[in-house]
Design a protein around this motif. Structure first.
Motif, PDB file in Angstrom:
ATOM      1  N   ASP A 103      -7.283   2.826   6.509  1.00 16.60           N
ATOM      2  CA  ASP A 103      -8.483   2.005   6.291  1.00 16.60           C
ATOM      3  C   ASP A 103      -8.231   0.945   5.214  1.00 16.60           C
ATOM      4  O   ASP A 103      -8.695  -0.190   5.331  1.00 16.60           O
ATOM      5  CB  ASP A 103      -9.681   2.869   5.889  1.00 16.60           C
ATOM      6  CG  ASP A 103     -10.199   3.726   7.043  1.00 16.60           C
ATOM      7  OD1 ASP A 103      -9.924   3.387   8.224  1.00 16.60           O
ATOM      8  OD2 ASP A 103     -10.876   4.729   6.766  1.00 16.60           O
ATOM      9  N   LYS A 104      -7.501   1.314   4.172  1.00 22.68           N
ATOM     10  CA  LYS A 104      -7.165   0.356   3.119  1.00 22.68           C
ATOM     11  C   LYS A 104      -6.277  -0.760   3.678  1.00 22.68           C
ATOM     12  O   LYS A 104      -6.459  -1.933   3.347  1.00 22.68           O
ATOM     13  CB  LYS A 104      -6.468   1.047   1.946  1.00 22.68           C
ATOM     14  CG  LYS A 104      -6.193   0.116   0.772  1.00 22.68           C
ATOM     15  CD  LYS A 104      -5.304   0.729  -0.299  1.00 22.68           C
ATOM     16  CE  LYS A 104      -5.897   1.944  -0.930  1.00 22.68           C
ATOM     17  NZ  LYS A 104      -5.056   2.472  -2.037  1.00 22.68           N
ATOM     18  N   ILE A 105      -5.314  -0.392   4.515  1.00 23.79           N
ATOM     19  CA  ILE A 105      -4.436  -1.383   5.125  1.00 23.79           C
ATOM     20  C   ILE A 105      -5.265  -2.365   5.948  1.00 23.79           C
ATOM     21  O   ILE A 105      -5.090  -3.591   5.831  1.00 23.79           O
ATOM     22  CB  ILE A 105      -3.357  -0.701   5.994  1.00 23.79           C
ATOM     23  CG1 ILE A 105      -2.426   0.145   5.110  1.00 23.79           C
ATOM     24  CG2 ILE A 105      -2.570  -1.723   6.806  1.00 23.79           C
ATOM     25  CD1 ILE A 105      -1.585   1.142   5.891  1.00 23.79           C
ATOM     26  N   ALA A 106      -6.165  -1.850   6.763  1.00 18.19           N
ATOM     27  CA  ALA A 106      -7.011  -2.716   7.601  1.00 18.19           C
ATOM     28  C   ALA A 106      -7.887  -3.626   6.740  1.00 18.19           C
ATOM     29  O   ALA A 106      -8.048  -4.819   7.039  1.00 18.19           O
ATOM     30  CB  ALA A 106      -7.865  -1.867   8.539  1.00 18.19           C
TER      31      ALA A 106
ATOM     32  N   VAL B  57       0.863  -1.182   0.000  1.00 15.93           N
ATOM     33  CA  VAL B  57       0.000   0.000   0.000  1.00 15.93           C
ATOM     34  C   VAL B  57       0.895   1.225   0.000  1.00 15.93           C
ATOM     35  O   VAL B  57       1.698   1.425   0.920  1.00 15.93           O
ATOM     36  CB  VAL B  57      -0.934   0.019   1.228  1.00 15.93           C
ATOM     37  CG1 VAL B  57      -1.747   1.315   1.269  1.00 15.93           C
ATOM     38  CG2 VAL B  57      -1.849  -1.199   1.220  1.00 15.93           C
ATOM     39  N   MET B  58       0.789   2.015  -1.051  1.00 13.02           N
ATOM     40  CA  MET B  58       1.518   3.277  -1.109  1.00 13.02           C
ATOM     41  C   MET B  58       0.806   4.271  -0.192  1.00 13.02           C
ATOM     42  O   MET B  58      -0.377   4.554  -0.383  1.00 13.02           O
ATOM     43  CB  MET B  58       1.573   3.814  -2.541  1.00 13.02           C
ATOM     44  CG  MET B  58       2.397   2.976  -3.497  1.00 13.02           C
ATOM     45  SD  MET B  58       4.135   2.806  -3.025  1.00 13.02           S
ATOM     46  CE  MET B  58       4.672   4.523  -3.060  1.00 13.02           C
ATOM     47  N   THR B  59       1.524   4.772   0.792  1.00  8.48           N
ATOM     48  CA  THR B  59       0.951   5.722   1.732  1.00  8.48           C
ATOM     49  C   THR B  59       1.370   7.158   1.409  1.00  8.48           C
ATOM     50  O   THR B  59       1.196   8.068   2.204  1.00  8.48           O
ATOM     51  CB  THR B  59       1.326   5.324   3.180  1.00  8.48           C
ATOM     52  OG1 THR B  59       2.721   5.029   3.246  1.00  8.48           O
ATOM     53  CG2 THR B  59       0.537   4.085   3.602  1.00  8.48           C
ATOM     54  N   VAL B  60       1.904   7.311   0.201  1.00 15.11           N
ATOM     55  CA  VAL B  60       2.149   8.601  -0.454  1.00 15.11           C
ATOM     56  C   VAL B  60       1.903   8.358  -1.942  1.00 15.11           C
ATOM     57  O   VAL B  60       1.816   7.214  -2.380  1.00 15.11           O
ATOM     58  CB  VAL B  60       3.591   9.129  -0.263  1.00 15.11           C
ATOM     59  CG1 VAL B  60       3.896   9.380   1.211  1.00 15.11           C
ATOM     60  CG2 VAL B  60       4.616   8.201  -0.875  1.00 15.11           C
ATOM     61  N   ASN B  61       1.812   9.412  -2.701  1.00 13.24           N
ATOM     62  CA  ASN B  61       1.770   9.241  -4.151  1.00 13.24           C
ATOM     63  C   ASN B  61       3.188   8.950  -4.614  1.00 13.24           C
ATOM     64  O   ASN B  61       4.131   9.653  -4.233  1.00 13.24           O
ATOM     65  CB  ASN B  61       1.196  10.495  -4.823  1.00 13.24           C
ATOM     66  CG  ASN B  61      -0.298  10.571  -4.613  1.00 13.24           C
ATOM     67  OD1 ASN B  61      -1.040   9.721  -5.071  1.00 13.24           O
ATOM     68  ND2 ASN B  61      -0.734  11.574  -3.872  1.00 13.24           N
ATOM     69  N   PRO B  62       3.380   7.889  -5.401  1.00 14.95           N
ATOM     70  CA  PRO B  62       4.735   7.436  -5.716  1.00 14.95           C
ATOM     71  C   PRO B  62       5.520   8.431  -6.564  1.00 14.95           C
ATOM     72  O   PRO B  62       4.958   9.175  -7.351  1.00 14.95           O
ATOM     73  CB  PRO B  62       4.503   6.133  -6.482  1.00 14.95           C
ATOM     74  CG  PRO B  62       3.136   6.247  -7.047  1.00 14.95           C
ATOM     75  CD  PRO B  62       2.356   7.081  -6.073  1.00 14.95           C
TER      76      PRO B  62
ATOM     77  N   GLY C  84      -2.526  -3.215  10.469  1.00 12.23           N
ATOM     78  CA  GLY C  84      -2.365  -4.545   9.889  1.00 12.23           C
ATOM     79  C   GLY C  84      -1.141  -4.759   9.034  1.00 12.23           C
ATOM     80  O   GLY C  84      -0.900  -5.870   8.554  1.00 12.23           O
ATOM     81  N   ALA C  85      -0.341  -3.736   8.814  1.00 15.15           N
ATOM     82  CA  ALA C  85       0.876  -3.897   8.013  1.00 15.15           C
ATOM     83  C   ALA C  85       1.893  -4.719   8.780  1.00 15.15           C
ATOM     84  O   ALA C  85       1.939  -4.676  10.009  1.00 15.15           O
ATOM     85  CB  ALA C  85       1.469  -2.535   7.657  1.00 15.15           C
ATOM     86  N   ASP C  86       2.711  -5.478   8.049  1.00 14.45           N
ATOM     87  CA  ASP C  86       3.779  -6.213   8.712  1.00 14.45           C
ATOM     88  C   ASP C  86       5.151  -5.923   8.115  1.00 14.45           C
ATOM     89  O   ASP C  86       6.152  -6.445   8.608  1.00 14.45           O
ATOM     90  CB  ASP C  86       3.514  -7.717   8.764  1.00 14.45           C
ATOM     91  CG  ASP C  86       3.079  -8.316   7.452  1.00 14.45           C
ATOM     92  OD1 ASP C  86       3.372  -7.743   6.395  1.00 14.45           O
ATOM     93  OD2 ASP C  86       2.443  -9.376   7.487  1.00 14.45           O
TER      94      ASP C  86
ATOM     95  N   PHE D 248       2.861  11.078   5.113  1.00 12.91           N
ATOM     96  CA  PHE D 248       2.024   9.883   5.170  1.00 12.91           C
ATOM     97  C   PHE D 248       0.558  10.268   4.952  1.00 12.91           C
ATOM     98  O   PHE D 248       0.071  11.219   5.572  1.00 12.91           O
ATOM     99  CB  PHE D 248       2.217   9.261   6.556  1.00 12.91           C
ATOM    100  CG  PHE D 248       1.497   7.981   6.808  1.00 12.91           C
ATOM    101  CD1 PHE D 248       2.064   6.776   6.446  1.00 12.91           C
ATOM    102  CD2 PHE D 248       0.264   7.973   7.447  1.00 12.91           C
ATOM    103  CE1 PHE D 248       1.422   5.574   6.710  1.00 12.91           C
ATOM    104  CE2 PHE D 248      -0.383   6.794   7.712  1.00 12.91           C
ATOM    105  CZ  PHE D 248       0.197   5.586   7.345  1.00 12.91           C
ATOM    106  N   ILE D 249      -0.138   9.543   4.097  1.00 16.05           N
ATOM    107  CA  ILE D 249      -1.563   9.783   3.850  1.00 16.05           C
ATOM    108  C   ILE D 249      -2.353   8.887   4.799  1.00 16.05           C
ATOM    109  O   ILE D 249      -2.506   7.678   4.568  1.00 16.05           O
ATOM    110  CB  ILE D 249      -1.935   9.505   2.384  1.00 16.05           C
ATOM    111  CG1 ILE D 249      -1.140  10.417   1.443  1.00 16.05           C
ATOM    112  CG2 ILE D 249      -3.450   9.678   2.174  1.00 16.05           C
ATOM    113  CD1 ILE D 249      -1.306  10.090  -0.041  1.00 16.05           C
TER     114      ILE D 249
END
Length: 183
Positions: free
Chosen positions: A118-121, A100-105, A154-156, A112-113
């Motif tokens: 929510d997407k990660i969860a 999951v990109m938490t910034v625009n690449p 939920g990220a690992d 951090f966005i």
């Protein structure tokens, strides 16, 4: 990064090949390039262990994942902030990693966005429902504070390209760290 999918240009397979003899750690290669398919074999041959492509970078994502697997490598799919978690649902049976990109690449140093939590969860729930071991990685704006929030969601695996790995981020990940080359 290819100057097309994202504005910057970075290292290619020859740099991966040059680095490979110096580390036994897994090389998790994040390809911010479009199209990715013509370069998969070169990065695999250079010593990459995991090849991660962007869902948005090609028309035939399933074919790309099959190609990566046929090369004997682990397959990952990255999702830009605007791409929903559902984009990887049909592929969870074949993926080894979801990023999951938490910034625009494309650029380091971005914030951090938080909306990506929510997407990660959601992805963690989908991954857990498969019963498979699939790494859930985040990349972008990672520091001690955001690493904790991402892990709690939920990220690992955290890619800490700019801020580096600190004792707190290691503790957040229970000591599990992946070396990530962003290309």
């Amino acid at each position: 990064m290819d100057g097309h999918f994202v504005p910057n240009i970075t290292i290619g397979p020859e740099i991966v090949r040059a680095l490979r003899p110096h580390s036994k750690l897994p090389f998790d290669v994040h390809l911010m390039i479009s199209p990715a398919d013509p370069y998969l074999a070169a990065f695999a041959d250079a010593g990459s262990d995991i090849l991660t492509v962007h869902a948005e970078a090609g028309a035939h994502l399933h074919r790309t994942v099959q190609h990566i697997k046929a090369l004997g490598k682990k397959a990952g799919v990255a999702l830009n902030p605007g791409t929903p978690a559902q984009a990887v649902q049909p592929l969870l049976g074949e993926l080894d990693l979801v990023l999951v990109m938490t910034v625009n690449p494309g650029f380091g140093g971005q914030s951090f966005i938080a909306g990506q939590l929510d997407k990660i969860a959601e992805l963690r729930r989908k991954i857990d429902a498969t019963g498979r071991t699939i790494d859930l990685e985040v990349d972008g704006g990672i520091n001690d504070h955001t690493a904790r929030r991402a892990v709690d969601a939920g990220a690992d695996v955290d890619a800490a390209n700019r801020y580096g790995v600190t004792p707190l981020s290691l503790a957040c990940l229970n000591g599990s760290v992946s070396v990530v080359a962003t290309l």
